[in-house]
Design an enzyme around this catalytic site. Structure first.
Site: not given
Length: 331
Positions: A178, A191
């Protein structure tokens, strides 16, 4: 079976971003389909929807032998994909793999190798989850689940697939990270920590596998409309509901926003990620990138990627590790 709008395929992939507000309103530099995956054997995790589902369909339509894996079989998503494969004559085999389950990972990869007649050509570690909220409220249950899925999952999959790849002296591994694996967004829970860990693990693996002619590429998506947003919102609400006031009280404004969260990843086209991976698969061996940012909008991680590569080459380029480092960075 009717075609499914890819924007409606909300997926449990590992794509999240600096929130929907930074996603492009219109896709102006969409990644075009390019490169051939014909004849490749490709195993993809997290294929119930999202990037994984799109990859499974697209690569099979382009002539690949696809092993589409997902957890909790039987389930409607598996039946739909199998029916689609039957209707269109696609070479898609749905296998049950929960990436947090050692036995399922070992059995699923072994079955894929048996059906493929040998080593996989490509492994795409796409499965992932997210929760939001300040680090202080991330209890150990949430923390362990994220690390088990986003970090240990790809490690389990790689360990299962690599012995045959090394024996074949070829293979590619894609780990879907990401933007938030390189830049930090306050309030995005564990995350980013998991994606930072995945980035580091993937880079180290890339160096170690270079002598075996196996390449590793880290895919860094920005925001895309996949179901990770809805799943993240649900996991986050559960986390907030069980959090103690002594942890919540320091973050009132942030918690209020999280309780009314309605992020969906914007209006970008999720096919960017399958297209980017297919493009890299088709590149000549030895020229594939270690990292690939994917998003039509802001890519804040690019500068960090560039500095990191220079630092690695400058530090180790002339050391005994130099050939590994230079091979990965195409120097």
């Amino acid at each position: 079976m009717p075609n499914i709008n890819r924007r409606a395929l909300l997926g449990g992939a590992a794509a999240t971003t600096v929130l929907a507000a930074t996603a492009a309103a219109a896709q102006s530099d969409m990644i075009k389909p390019a490169g051939s995956v014909k004849g490749k054997t490709i195993l993809i995790t997290g294929c119930s929807s999202g990037f994984g589902r799109l990859m499974a369909e697209d690569y099979a339509r382009k002539g690949a032998k696809v092993f589409a894996t997902m957890r909790n079989l039987p389930r409607p998503a598996a039946s739909e994909l199998s029916a689609l494969a039957s209707d269109e004559g696609l070479d898609i085999t749905v296998l049950e793999i929960d990436v947090t389950d050692d036995a399922q990972v070992a059995a699923g990869v072994a079955e894929a190798e048996r059906l493929a007649g040998g080593a996989l050509d490509v492994l795409v570690n796409n499965a992932g989850i997210s929760t939001a909220g300040p680090i202080e409220i991330q209890d150990m249950a949430a923390t362990q689940l994220l690390f088990d899925t986003n970090v240990f999952g790809p490690q389990r999959m790689a360990r299962a697939a690599l012995p045959a790849m090394r024996a074949a002296k070829s293979g590619q591994i894609f780990n879907v990270s990401s933007q938030l694996g390189r830049v930090m967004l306050p309030g995005f829970g564990q995350y980013s920590p998991t994606k930072f860990a995945l980035e580091a693990m993937s880079e180290q693996m890339a160096y170690e596998l270079a002598p075996h002619n196996i390449e590793v590429t880290i895919i860094q998506p920005g925001g895309y409309p996949t179901e990770i947003w809805a799943n993240s919102n649900a996991l986050t609400q559960g986390l907030l509901d069980r959090a103690e006031d002594k942890h919540l009280n320091g973050y009132e404004a942030m918690v209020t926003r999280l309780r009314s969260a309605s992020n969906n990843g914007g209006s970008t086209d999720p096919m960017d990620v399958p297209n980017a991976i297919a493009e890299i698969i088709a590149m000549p061996a030895g020229t594939r990138p270690l990292r690939r940012p994917v998003h039509p909008g802001s890519k804040p991680q690019v500068a960090i990627n560039e500095v990191s590569a220079k630092a690695q080459i400058g530090w180790l380029g002339e050391s005994p590790y130099g050939p590994m480092i230079k091979a990965v960075h195409n120097v």
